[in-house]
Design a protein around this motif. Structure first.
Motif, mmCIF file in Angstrom:
data_model
loop_
_atom_site.group_PDB
_atom_site.id
_atom_site.type_symbol
_atom_site.label_atom_id
_atom_site.label_comp_id
_atom_site.label_asym_id
_atom_site.label_seq_id
_atom_site.Cartn_x
_atom_site.Cartn_y
_atom_site.Cartn_z
ATOM 1 N N VAL A 126 0.912 -0.895 0.224
ATOM 2 C CA VAL A 126 -0.007 -0.446 0.113
ATOM 3 C C VAL A 126 0.867 1.092 -0.229
ATOM 4 C CG1 VAL A 126 -1.784 -0.693 1.477
ATOM 5 C CG2 VAL A 126 -0.147 0.121 2.295
ATOM 6 N N SER A 186 0.714 5.504 -0.809
ATOM 7 C CA SER A 186 0.042 6.354 -1.342
ATOM 8 C C SER A 186 0.720 8.342 -1.267
ATOM 9 C CB SER A 186 -1.240 7.410 -0.188
ATOM 10 O OG SER A 186 -0.655 7.759 1.511
ATOM 11 N N THR A 187 0.334 8.705 -1.693
ATOM 12 C CA THR A 187 0.743 10.500 -2.551
ATOM 13 C C THR A 187 -0.121 11.642 -2.427
ATOM 14 O OG1 THR A 187 2.683 11.594 -3.484
ATOM 15 C CG2 THR A 187 1.238 10.153 -4.126
ATOM 16 N N GLU A 188 -0.088 12.944 -1.913
ATOM 17 C CA GLU A 188 -1.035 14.087 -2.166
ATOM 18 C C GLU A 188 -0.067 14.173 -3.910
ATOM 19 O OE1 GLU A 188 -0.661 18.412 -0.825
ATOM 20 O OE2 GLU A 188 -2.067 17.056 -0.233
ATOM 21 N N THR A 215 -5.416 12.909 -2.655
ATOM 22 C CA THR A 215 -4.605 12.008 -2.548
ATOM 23 C C THR A 215 -5.040 10.705 -2.906
ATOM 24 O OG1 THR A 215 -5.297 12.567 -0.222
ATOM 25 C CG2 THR A 215 -4.000 10.565 -0.092
ATOM 26 N N GLU A 236 -3.728 6.690 -3.504
ATOM 27 C CA GLU A 236 -3.768 5.854 -2.718
ATOM 28 C C GLU A 236 -3.615 4.387 -4.071
ATOM 29 O OE1 GLU A 236 -6.727 6.866 1.180
ATOM 30 O OE2 GLU A 236 -7.582 5.445 -0.537
ATOM 31 N N GLN A 261 -2.751 0.035 -3.494
ATOM 32 C CA GLN A 261 -2.613 -1.703 -3.457
ATOM 33 C C GLN A 261 -2.546 -1.869 -3.923
ATOM 34 O OE1 GLN A 261 -6.243 -2.590 -1.561
ATOM 35 N NE2 GLN A 261 -5.177 -2.263 0.576
#
Length: 72
Positions: A34, A36-38, A62, A64, A66
């Motif tokens: 997993v 995530s980044t802005e 954001t 995300e 997975q």
């Protein structure tokens, strides 16, 4: 396990180099990753979302990810 994913991210035809921090775990023979980044919409040439009934909408969101990896 944690680490960094490095590479090109293409959104809306724009491809910057990005670094994503990730977490991974192994359970029942499946590796789940997993991250995530802005993202700032304008950086990818994406118009800021708009809605008539909403007073304001952020200029960023954001992303995300997975991933489920299994040996074949």
């Amino acid at each position: 396990m944690t680490g960094s994913l490095l590479g090109d991210l293409t959104l809306h035809g724009v491809t910057p180099f990005v670094e994503l921090e990730f977490q991974a775990r192994l359970a029942d023979g499946v590796v789940t990753v997993v991250a995530s980044t802005e993202i700032v919409f304008a950086d990818f040439g994406i118009a800021q979302p708009r809605a008539m009934i909403v007073l304001s909408v952020a200029d960023r969101g954001t992303l995300e990810l997975q991933l489920h990896l299994r040996r074949s």
